[in-house]
Design a protein around this motif. Structure first.
Motif, short mmCIF file in Angstrom:
data_model
loop_
_atom_site.label_atom_id
_atom_site.label_comp_id
_atom_site.label_asym_id
_atom_site.label_seq_id
_atom_site.Cartn_x
_atom_site.Cartn_y
_atom_site.Cartn_z
N ASP A 1 0.87 -1.07 -0.01
CA ASP A 1 0.25 -0.13 -0.25
C ASP A 1 1.15 1.48 -0.03
O ASP A 1 2.28 1.01 0.67
CB ASP A 1 -1.15 0.21 1.60
CG ASP A 1 -2.13 -0.35 1.33
OD1 ASP A 1 -2.23 -1.21 -0.21
OD2 ASP A 1 -3.02 -1.06 2.35
N PHE B 1 -3.93 3.90 -1.86
CA PHE B 1 -3.61 2.61 -2.94
C PHE B 1 -3.24 1.13 -3.25
O PHE B 1 -1.68 1.31 -2.13
CB PHE B 1 -2.14 3.54 -4.21
CG PHE B 1 -3.28 5.22 -3.97
CD1 PHE B 1 -4.41 5.84 -5.84
CD2 PHE B 1 -3.14 6.07 -3.87
CE1 PHE B 1 -4.72 6.72 -5.44
CE2 PHE B 1 -4.12 7.62 -4.25
CZ PHE B 1 -3.92 7.90 -4.77
N ASP B 2 -2.36 0.42 -3.24
CA ASP B 2 -2.62 -0.46 -3.37
C ASP B 2 -1.68 -0.62 -4.27
O ASP B 2 -1.12 -0.14 -5.18
CB ASP B 2 -3.88 -1.61 -3.72
CG ASP B 2 -3.84 -1.84 -5.08
OD1 ASP B 2 -3.79 -1.21 -5.94
OD2 ASP B 2 -5.08 -2.52 -5.65
N HIS C 1 -0.98 -2.08 -6.94
CA HIS C 1 -1.40 -1.43 -8.60
C HIS C 1 -1.05 -0.04 -8.47
O HIS C 1 -1.40 0.18 -10.14
CB HIS C 1 -2.13 -2.62 -8.99
CG HIS C 1 -1.56 -4.70 -8.61
ND1 HIS C 1 -0.80 -4.93 -9.03
CD2 HIS C 1 -2.41 -5.14 -7.79
CE1 HIS C 1 -0.99 -6.40 -9.17
NE2 HIS C 1 -1.64 -6.21 -8.51
N LYS D 1 -4.12 1.04 -7.82
CA LYS D 1 -6.09 1.60 -7.53
C LYS D 1 -5.97 2.16 -6.01
O LYS D 1 -5.65 1.84 -5.54
CB LYS D 1 -6.25 0.25 -8.19
CG LYS D 1 -5.98 -0.10 -9.43
CD LYS D 1 -6.58 -2.16 -9.61
CE LYS D 1 -6.44 -2.03 -10.96
NZ LYS D 1 -6.30 -3.43 -11.65
N PRO D 2 -7.00 2.92 -6.14
CA PRO D 2 -7.52 3.49 -4.73
C PRO D 2 -8.21 2.37 -4.15
O PRO D 2 -9.00 1.41 -4.56
CB PRO D 2 -8.28 4.42 -5.45
CG PRO D 2 -7.66 4.71 -6.95
CD PRO D 2 -7.77 3.72 -6.99
N VAL D 3 -7.98 1.65 -2.67
CA VAL D 3 -8.51 1.22 -1.95
C VAL D 3 -9.25 1.90 -0.90
O VAL D 3 -8.96 2.52 -0.14
CB VAL D 3 -7.55 -0.01 -1.93
CG1 VAL D 3 -7.51 -0.80 -3.03
CG2 VAL D 3 -6.18 0.39 -0.90
#
Length: 608
Positions: A210, A222-223, A225, A227-229
């Motif tokens: 993260d 963001f993870d 990759h 991507k927002p998480v």
């Protein structure tokens, strides 16, 4: 095991950074420092030694910045000097770091060739210059950090502060823990919830890979990759000195996940990671060049660590080793006249049998050393040489992180002994210590197998018995894996040297018997493969822990195979311990036992 804190607020943060560092000082006290932004400019204050030295400096040089980061350090790369203290800084940013950057030497050479000027011996400063180089290409802070992270190898947590950005903190983790906290018009980050407990009881635990962007009003995560998480908000206990489970169900699982961090810090106590040379802690002054024979003793999991240690010392230093369960050491009446060093292993430092054995060796005039996790313990006070593991508090009765830290300490000590005795050349020492530096990353890779192991545990939980087999370094692990399973799941399990299979245990094998085989593709692999085929021929349910080469050999088609990374042999006991711990843990969870406090057991056995 360094401590990290960060605050972005609308009011001064320096005093609160210090307050949090006081709660994190158990993680390191070689040096401390803070960085804030004053009128848009980075301002840094650092001090060698304990936190009180930084407090004295701050009293004389107050800071009024409303955003800042802080750090308390346990020295790994570089001596515990002010120059090596965190935060590390360039003209564009300041950062704090916990963990080990494995490939920092290559990165440093590349950055120096590009004009970067380094001020410290640390691996951390490499990250500062790497991100700065990305920003020089025109990237914004978040993108610069993401690009830099993609080039880092190792296990770490990081927090960044940027020149001219008084409403921005960036944090990232890979292998080492990091938590973020929600406040009212201010946000926080820290190594654990304890650091944030005076300020907020709403915390979110960052997951592997993260990256978090903190401003006064929000936290964006963001993870791996990009991507927002969303990470769930947890309510912490609110007790400033309370050791909690974080976002884990049990202390044991939390402690399994802490191993990339603590194994790395234990390594730093025995190896100067800047030079790659082994060293002894200040609390020990063993002259291994005069040691021709050693006596090792411990109880339980510590005994299995000592058994691995015997393999290490005999193979790498050519020092003959006797090994006894501590409860038998005194009563065997073995002559100690030719023993030059007696080494005792204990997590708590209070184990009654181990303490009695230590006193017996001292009474016989033998030089004594102790590998312990508690510096103030009785064994630590009474041993002539103290060799600390830096596992931190271990709450779960079943030892996990203390075990792997003991293994790391023993591996580094064996290399040190080999160098002292002329058995290991300077070039070989560098090769071996660089191999040990890979341990945090490889342990982290092993932890990623948890979901696969959890599925396997569903089947294991239906069984009443299990066998564990291994050869060489894997033989002590087989016994440790069996111990873990029996002590928390209450399934009867036994660990054997695989070569002993035909001398009795094979009679137990039928189609209901799970057989866990620890078989990295090492010098013993072919022999172990033959034992696996013997199990398969009798219908045993084989669970094979191996690497890609071992899996490709397809010993038997029916084996349930767990594939670990390939690694040099010296690392296999440390890394292969992880799936064994996870198998025991998830089996116990499936069976509904009390994982952290199993029946009839205590964390420290203080009576004989």
């Amino acid at each position: 095991m360094c401590g990290i804190i960060g605050i972005v607020s609308s009011r001064p943060v320096a005093e609160r950074l210090i307050d949090s560092l006081k709660r994190l000082e158990y993680r390191g006290y070689d040096s401390a420092g803070i960085a804030t932004i004053e009128d848009g400019v980075l301002s840094r204050l650092r001090a060698e030694g304990k936190l009180v030295n930084l407090v004295d400096k701050l009293d004389r040089n107050p800071r009024i910045g409303t955003i800042g980061i802080g750090h308390t350090r346990w020295a790994t790369h570089g001596q515990p000097t002010e120059a090596n203290a965190h935060p590390h800084q360039t003209g564009r940013l300041s950062l704090v770091h916990n963990g080990i950057i494995e490939n920092y030497r290559d990165l440093r050479e590349e950055l120096e060739a590009g004009g970067a000027v380094f001020e410290s011996q640390t691996d951390t400063e490499t990250v500062a210059h790497l991100v700065t180089a990305q920003m020089a290409l025109g990237l914004a802070p978040k993108e610069a950090v993401q690009n830099a992270l993609a080039r880092l190898e190792g296990a770490f947590s990081l927090a960044f502060l940027f020149e001219g950005e008084d409403d921005l903190l960036i944090a990232a983790r890979r292998g080492s823990p990091l938590v973020v906290g929600d406040g009212e018009g201010e946000m926080f980050l820290g190594s654990d919830a304890i650091a944030l407990s005076p300020f907020t009881d709403r915390v979110r635990y960052l997951e592997e890979g993260d990256l978090a962007v903190l401003t006064r009003e929000r936290i964006a995560i963001f993870d791996a990759h990009g991507k927002p998480v969303d990470r769930p908000v947890k309510r912490s206990s609110g007790k400033p000195l309370y050791v909690d489970k974080g976002n884990h169900r049990h202390f044991m699982l939390k402690e399994i996940y802490e191993q990339p961090e603590v194994v790395g810090h234990t390594l730093g106590a025995f190896v100067d990671l800047t030079t790659g040379r082994t060293r002894l802690p200040a609390s020990a002054s063993i002259d291994f060049s005069t040691v021709g024979r050693m006596a090792l003793s411990a109880c339980g999991t510590g005994y299995y660590a000592a058994l691995v240690g015997r393999y290490y010392f005999e193979r790498y230093a050519r020092i003959a080793c006797d090994l006894d369960v501590a409860s038998e050491f005194r009563y065997r009446e073995s002559p100690l006249d030719d023993v030059d060093l007696a080494l005792f292993v204990s997590q708590s430092g209070e184990t009654a049998d181990t303490l009695a054995s230590l006193r017996h060796a001292k009474a016989e005039g033998v030089d004594t050393a102790a590998i312990v996790n508690v510096d103030e313990s009785t064994i630590a006070r009474e041993a002539a040489h103290v060799l600390p593991t830096l596992a931190g508090p271990e709450i779960g009765v079943a030892s996990t992180k203390a075990f792997t830290c003991q293994l790391m300490a023993l591996a580094a000590l064996a290399i040190r002994a080999g160098v002292a005795k002329g058995r290991i050349s300077p070039a070989q020492e560098l090769e071996l210590t660089r191999t040990l530096q890979e341990a945090p990353r490889l342990v982290n890779e092993a932890i990623k197998l948890e979901s696969q192991i959890e599925q396997l545990a569903r089947e294991m939980a239906t069984k009443s018995h299990a066998l564990f087999l291994g050869r060489g370094f894997s033989f002590p692990l087989a016994m440790e894996g069996a111990l873990k399973l029996k002590e928390i799941s209450y399934i009867h399990a036994e660990g054997y040297a695989a070569g002993e299979l035909k001398h009795g245990p094979i009679a137990l094998i039928d189609d209901t018997m799970p057989v866990v085989v620890i078989a990295p593709h090492d010098r013993s692999f072919e022999k172990t493969a033959s034992n696996v085929q013997e199990v398969a021929a009798r219908g045993g349910k084989i669970i094979l822990l191996t690497d890609a080469r071992g899996a490709a050999a397809r010993i038997v088609d029916e084996a349930y195979t767990i594939v670990l990374p390939e690694m040099p042999e010296i690392l296999t006991p440390i890394v292969y311990a992880i799936p064994l711990q996870l198998l025991a843990y998830h089996t116990a969870v499936q069976m509904g036992t009390d994982v952290d406090q199993p029946r009839n057991l205590a964390k420290s056995v203080t009576v004989e």
